[in-house]
Motif scaffolding. Structure first.
Motif, PDB file in Angstrom:
ATOM      1  N   LEU A 167       0.840  -1.268  -0.002  1.00 51.27           N
ATOM      2  CA  LEU A 167      -0.067   0.008   0.042  1.00 51.27           C
ATOM      3  C   LEU A 167       0.884   1.241   0.125  1.00 51.27           C
ATOM      4  N   ARG A 168       2.091   1.060  -0.073  1.00 55.42           N
ATOM      5  CA  ARG A 168       2.999   2.127  -0.182  1.00 55.42           C
ATOM      6  C   ARG A 168       2.878   3.155   1.065  1.00 55.42           C
ATOM      7  N   VAL A 169       2.853   2.588   2.147  1.00 56.27           N
ATOM      8  CA  VAL A 169       2.822   3.539   3.222  1.00 56.27           C
ATOM      9  C   VAL A 169       3.531   2.871   4.510  1.00 56.27           C
ATOM     10  N   PRO A 170       4.262   3.847   5.469  1.00 58.03           N
ATOM     11  CA  PRO A 170       4.987   3.013   6.739  1.00 58.03           C
ATOM     12  C   PRO A 170       4.086   2.175   7.486  1.00 58.03           C
ATOM     13  N   ASP A 171       4.389   1.223   7.947  1.00 59.09           N
ATOM     14  CA  ASP A 171       3.680   0.371   8.933  1.00 59.09           C
ATOM     15  C   ASP A 171       2.657   1.088   9.779  1.00 59.09           C
ATOM     16  N   SER A 172       2.895   2.000  10.699  1.00 61.19           N
ATOM     17  CA  SER A 172       2.148   2.785  11.302  1.00 61.19           C
ATOM     18  C   SER A 172       0.990   3.467  10.804  1.00 61.19           C
ATOM     19  N   ARG A 173       1.162   3.666   9.277  1.00 63.86           N
ATOM     20  CA  ARG A 173       0.064   4.548   8.892  1.00 63.86           C
ATOM     21  C   ARG A 173      -1.215   3.444   8.407  1.00 63.86           C
ATOM     22  N   ILE A 174      -0.908   2.487   8.515  1.00 62.56           N
ATOM     23  CA  ILE A 174      -2.105   1.473   8.669  1.00 62.56           C
ATOM     24  C   ILE A 174      -2.641   1.214  10.059  1.00 62.56           C
ATOM     25  N   ARG A 175      -4.014   1.707  10.359  1.00 64.63           N
ATOM     26  CA  ARG A 175      -4.401   1.528  11.551  1.00 64.63           C
ATOM     27  C   ARG A 175      -5.207   0.187  11.563  1.00 64.63           C
ATOM     28  N   MET A 176      -4.852  -1.051  12.108  1.00 59.81           N
ATOM     29  CA  MET A 176      -5.558  -2.176  11.927  1.00 59.81           C
ATOM     30  C   MET A 176      -6.348  -2.247  13.156  1.00 59.81           C
ATOM     31  N   VAL A 177      -8.020  -2.589  12.963  1.00 63.29           N
ATOM     32  CA  VAL A 177      -8.711  -2.766  13.935  1.00 63.29           C
ATOM     33  C   VAL A 177      -9.183  -4.221  13.886  1.00 63.29           C
ATOM     34  N   VAL A 178      -9.221  -4.734  14.776  1.00 65.32           N
ATOM     35  CA  VAL A 178      -9.427  -6.365  14.669  1.00 65.32           C
ATOM     36  C   VAL A 178     -10.916  -6.430  15.727  1.00 65.32           C
ATOM     37  N   PRO A 179     -11.938  -6.625  15.136  1.00 62.58           N
ATOM     38  CA  PRO A 179     -13.274  -6.760  16.265  1.00 62.58           C
ATOM     39  C   PRO A 179     -13.202  -7.370  17.208  1.00 62.58           C
ATOM     40  N   GLN A 180     -14.154  -7.319  18.227  1.00 67.80           N
ATOM     41  CA  GLN A 180     -14.081  -8.365  19.353  1.00 67.80           C
ATOM     42  C   GLN A 180     -13.939  -9.556  19.219  1.00 67.80           C
ATOM     43  N   ASP A 181     -14.707 -10.126  18.091  1.00 68.79           N
ATOM     44  CA  ASP A 181     -14.977 -11.491  18.022  1.00 68.79           C
ATOM     45  C   ASP A 181     -14.516 -12.003  16.571  1.00 68.79           C
ATOM     46  N   ILE A 182     -14.083 -13.034  16.393  1.00 73.82           N
ATOM     47  CA  ILE A 182     -13.528 -13.525  15.125  1.00 73.82           C
ATOM     48  C   ILE A 182     -14.310 -15.117  15.404  1.00 73.82           C
ATOM     49  N   GLY A 183     -14.993 -15.202  13.968  1.00 75.49           N
ATOM     50  CA  GLY A 183     -15.778 -16.745  14.081  1.00 75.49           C
ATOM     51  C   GLY A 183     -14.725 -17.726  13.779  1.00 75.49           C
TER      52      GLY A 183
END
Lengths: 170, 802
Positions: free
Chosen positions: B228-244
């Motif tokens: 995505l051509r961005v520094p690692d910290s420029r991706i705000r990764m949000v994982v939801p509370q639950d994963i099925g």
């Protein structure tokens, strides 16, 4: 045809609700996205996994295999409507005590299927529980906890109905 | 200070109520704004074809469709995903010029809702010119095979040779050489919740917010960021509370995170995509299928002196990170629980017109355990030594631990003989052999199988770099890799309640419960007295490259960090209490929510202490003390590989003794697993119920791979199992009766004495079940060399004998 919107009234978890859906809108999508019952989980969209099971007039149905308009004037129970007054239904409580769930994705369909199974067969054998639950897929538990939970819930419900009968005769 | 008391237990889990009431928060449950567009993919109907033309007009004319993007459009903001192997063919997650497997994304349609997006997919006009396809790994490796990537010149995308000890001498001096050829199938442990991504581009910061049910490893975040051509910290990764459910498969969502993020950037609106089941089976990821030859140099008394293995691994149409790591378990623990001091492994990864691979619960473990355990059974057969006895003779002994294997793996602890004996106790007490004889006497085909395996866990990221040669790793500018570590944060609020934050998102393993147990033990509190945050938002959650829920690392690494954080906070509380109670810190005990001075009546509650420390901080003497603590923990003994390709690939090494009883219908040849015994060394058990649940689930995953689940392609590359009607997951009727027990050979190295145990029988059950089928077919000299064991496969064994 796709743009057509149809108004429909139905009852969900004892409350009258209404909404608007296209003729092709699946009941599962309607319950989740229009009415907000996100406890209805969609795992396969072709009626195999059972995660989207709800009770339609107390009968288990795959909400991914029905159109929303088919539920018009019917009564639906989703997982959100099973507990009464914040207290777990005996089947929910048995799933909790017997580790009958891990990720929780199959759980609403499993629990509602078990409610129906016990209603039809109050004293099921392990074999008939395995058979009766075999239309619902779980990928986490290996079914160990689920089978134990359904057997335990059947016993609990039987005890409960016996003590209710005793109270009635007193 | 080290607290020594048992872990407090609870009935059920902290997670249960939320999930049972239908209040789980999975990716598709997250609210989205009104500007959000919904994506649907157009996927290749061909196994191999040239894309002759794409006409978007009809799709763009569909009511509600906003945009249609192909690789040419997305390429403006999305680069190829970097590969571990330099020079590997480009992987963009979407077809460019050619399609290389059925289900490969060719275009993305964005619309106001998913229904309209699907209409757009139906209307999209794509012309293909079919090419010959190749799906078999050996056929694809042949020089005459159709090439998947024309510029690359071969379908063999990676190969390497590894040599440990002195295999030549061992084979020269062997009394007997036992060799077998095997085929392991392609499957995907199919989490019931499919992939889901919601992405948004933030032009102000040139960054992305990506919500997704991504399980880690976070080493894939830099891969995504580079694309995505961005520094690692420029991706705000949000994982939801639950994963099925995740099972490794949800590591491989990353290309879709890239594609949907790129769509959001081009469309200048948030984009949501929820994968459907057909897409999942066609286009998510799977474990590798493998053709292999394995042979052993065996002494007269059945001791294995060396192993040679030739592995041809099918990685699908692209070699994408973290492949070729799929083969590494076959190197780093090739000797399993046995004292095998020499080995030679040749491995090749081959491209075919099938779904690209990645992690699947066990990641390479099931493939290698199937090889090694099938070989041990073959050795027993050829030497006439009992199957169990031949294993016992080759086992490492309890007194030998910690033990450095010839590949550099450092086995922490074990009592393989004792653990196997415990499993055999179950077998005897349940009368398995009597039952087999009785059933056989009534004309039924019944067999008992065994597998004894090592469960490496909490992997050393350095093992991945075995894909490179020692010369490449020695070059200037090469950055070595090693270790696995994670963070935990713990805080005491002003009301005296403890809250813990961890950097991993579970998918049903019960992380919150286990974390609460660790902290509750340290403070002498109840499990429900602890609040746990176990979801990820990289804007606020600390994370490392090795963060994630994979490689059975949670209890070892995250558990270790939580324990350290809890112990350090307890130390701080003792210092605060010492000034309030006027006693030395080492005379202060914390228990049941009370802070007490030992052998005195002087005490205060955790609530009082917290209140004083929060509201009356100025009167406390020492300003260093804190009410919140962050700790990291790196698992010990994990270095980068040496110049001889030796590496300690994991922090802990559990042991698994598995038995399966299989019945085969004598008329239909349908196999069925009747019973299963699994006794596993998991080190110290934090929560026996959670461990049982992990093992029970693992058994049925392994059973699925052994008998039912198969991503099966025909010769043209068409997938034959793209729905749950054809891709058969075991149901409650197919699940066997299980006897599960754990064995505690405490790890001397980990903070809590725990060993990872999450992949367990998902790796060993295919071997144990194949062994049982052999035994059931003993009158026909049956020998299973290929999975899944289907009724036609059994029929061929029976027909071949008679």
């Amino acid at each position: 045809m796709f743009g057509e919107r149809i108004a429909l009234d139905l009852e969900v978890n004892g409350k009258p609700l209404s909404g608007v859906a296209e003729p092709r809108t699946l009941l599962s999508d309607f319950l989740r996205h229009n009415l907000g019952f996100t406890g209805v989980h969609v795992g396969c969209e072709h009626g195999v996994c059972g995660a989207c099971t709800v009770l339609l007039d107390d009968q288990p149905v795959r909400s991914c295999l029905m159109f929303a308009v088919q539920a018009r004037h019917h009564s639906i129970t989703t997982i959100e409507g099973l507990a009464k007054g914040g207290e777990m239904h005996p089947v929910q409580d048995a799933f909790r005590r017997h580790h009958g769930l891990q990720c929780g994705f199959c759980t609403p369909g499993m629990v509602l299927t078990a409610v129906d199974l016990i209603q039809r067969e109050p004293d099921p054998s392990e074999r008939s529980v395995r058979e009766g639950m075999s239309g619902n897929l779980c990928r986490c538990t290996g079914y160990e906890g689920i089978v134990q939970a359904v057997l335990a819930a059947a016993k609990d419900l039987k005890r409960q109905s016996q003590s209710n009968r005793t109270e009635e005769t007193q | 200070m080290q607290i020594d008391r048992p872990f407090p237990q609870i009935e059920g889990r902290l997670e249960d109520a939320r999930l049972l009431f239908g209040r789980g928060r999975y990716i598709d449950d997250l609210p989205v704004g009104p500007s959000t567009l919904h994506a649907a993919f157009t996927r290749s109907p061909y196994g191999h074809a040239t894309i002759a033309g794409i006409n978007k007009d009809a799709a763009l004319a569909v009511d509600g469709v906003v945009a249609v993007y192909t690789a040419a459009d997305l390429g403006a903001v999305l680069d190829p995903f970097p590969s571990i192997v330099r020079g590997a063919p480009e992987y963009r997650g979407i077809a460019t010029g050619k399609v290389r497997y059925v289900g490969e994304p060719v275009a993305v349609v964005l619309a106001r809702d998913r229904y309209a997006a699907e209409d757009g997919v139906s209307a999209l006009d794509i012309a293909y010119e079919a090419l010959p396809a190749v799906v078999d790994v050996d056929a694809a490796a042949a020089e005459t095979a159709p090439l998947l990537h024309d510029d690359f010149g071969t379908n063999v995308v990676w190969r390497n040779r590894y040599r440990y000890g002195d295999p030549e001498t061992a084979f020269r001096e062997a009394d007997r050489i036992v060799g077998i050829d095997l085929k392991f199938p392609k499957y995907n442990s199919t989490p019931l919740e499919t992939y889901g991504v919601i992405a948004e581009y933030l032009p102000e910061t040139d960054g992305y917010v990506i919500h997704g049910n991504f399980q880690g490893p976070f080493s894939l975040m830099p891969v995504l960021a580079r694309a995505l051509r961005v520094p690692d910290s420029r991706i705000r990764m949000v994982v939801p509370q639950d994963i099925g459910g995740s099972f490794g498969i949800k590591a491989m969502i990353y290309p879709y995170m890239g594609l949907i993020a790129a769509c959001a950037r081009l469309a200048e609106r948030p984009v949501k995509w929820i994968e459907d089941r057909a897409e999942h089976l066609l286009g998510s990821a799977s474990g590798t299928d493998r053709n292999s030859h394995i042979e052993a140099a065996v002494s007269r008394d059945g001791l294995v002196r060396a192993i040679r293995m030739n592995i041809r691994e099918n990685v699908g149409a692209y070699l994408r990170a973290p492949e070729p790591s799929c083969v590494m378990r076959s190197l780093t623990t090739f000797s399993g629980p046995y004292r095998i001091e020499s080995g030679e492994i040749e491995a090749a990864c081959v491209l075919t017109n099938t779904l690209p691979t990645g992690l699947n619960r066990g990641y390479g473990g099931q493939q290698y355990m199937f090889s090694l355990e099938r070989l041990m059974d073959a050795i027993a057969r050829e030497t006439g030594i009992d199957r169990i006895e031949v294993r016992r003779r080759n086992f490492l002994k309890a007194a030998e631990f910690p033990y450095r294997t010839t590949t550099g793996s450092y086995y922490d602890s074990g009592d393989y003989h004792g653990c196997l004996e415990r499993a055999l106790d179950y077998l005897r007490n349940e009368g398995w052999e009597r039952m087999r004889e009785e059933l056989r006497a009534s004309g039924r085909l019944v067999g008992i199988g065994v597998a004894t395996c090592v469960h490496s866990a909490a992997s050393n990221i350095g093992y991945v770099t075995l894909a490179l040669s020692p010369e490449e790793r020695a070059k200037r500018g090469y950055n070595a890799k090693s270790g696995t570590n994670d963070f935990a944060h713990i805080a005491l609020d002003a009301s005296g309640r403890l809250r813990v934050q961890i950097g991993t998102a579970g998918a049903g393993q019960g992380h919150a419960t286990a974390v609460a147990q660790i902290v509750a033990r340290e403070f002498g509190l109840g499990v429900r007295d602890i609040d746990v945050i176990d979801r990820i938002d990289t804007e606020t959650t600390p994370w490392t490259i090795t963060t994630g829920t994979y490689a059975s690392r949670f209890s070892v690494v995250v558990g270790g960090a939580v324990q350290r954080a809890a112990a350090r906070l307890a130390d701080h509380l003792r210092i605060i209490a010492s000034s309030l109670l006027d006693a030395p810190p080492d005379q202060i005990d914390i228990e049941e929510g009370m802070i007490r001075v030992r052998n005195s009546n002087s005490s205060l509650s955790l609530r009082q202490l917290a209140g004083a420390a929060q509201w009356n901080r100025g009167d406390l003497p020492d300003d260093v003390v804190q009410l919140h603590v962050s700790e990291s923990y790196g698992a010990p003994n994990l270095r980068s590989p040496d110049s001889e390709n030796r590496v300690n690939a994991a922090a802990t090494y559990g042991f698994m003794a598995d038995f399966a009883m299989v019945e085969i219908d004598p008329v239909t040849f349908v196999p069925r697993v009747l019973k299963y015994i699994a006794v596993h060394d998991v080190g110290t058990a934090i929560n026996p119920q959670l461990i049982r649940g992990q093992i029970a689930g693992g058994i049925v995953h392994g059973l699925g791979g052994a008998l039912y689940e198969h991503l099966d392609y025909d010769e043209s590359g068409q997938m034959m199992s793209a729905s749950f009607m054809d891709y058969l997951c075991p149901t409650a009727s197919e699940a066997p009766q299980m006897s599960i027990d754990h064995f505690d050979a405490k790890s001397p190295f980990t903070v809590l004495g725990v060993k990872g145990c999450g992949e367990n029988s998902a790796m060993s059950a295919p071997a144990a079940i194949a062994s049982a089928v052999d035994d059931a077919l003993s009158e026909f000299n049956g020998s299973i060399a290929e999975l899944p064991v289907t009724p036609p496969a059994i029929w061929r064994q029976v027909a071949g004998a008679s």
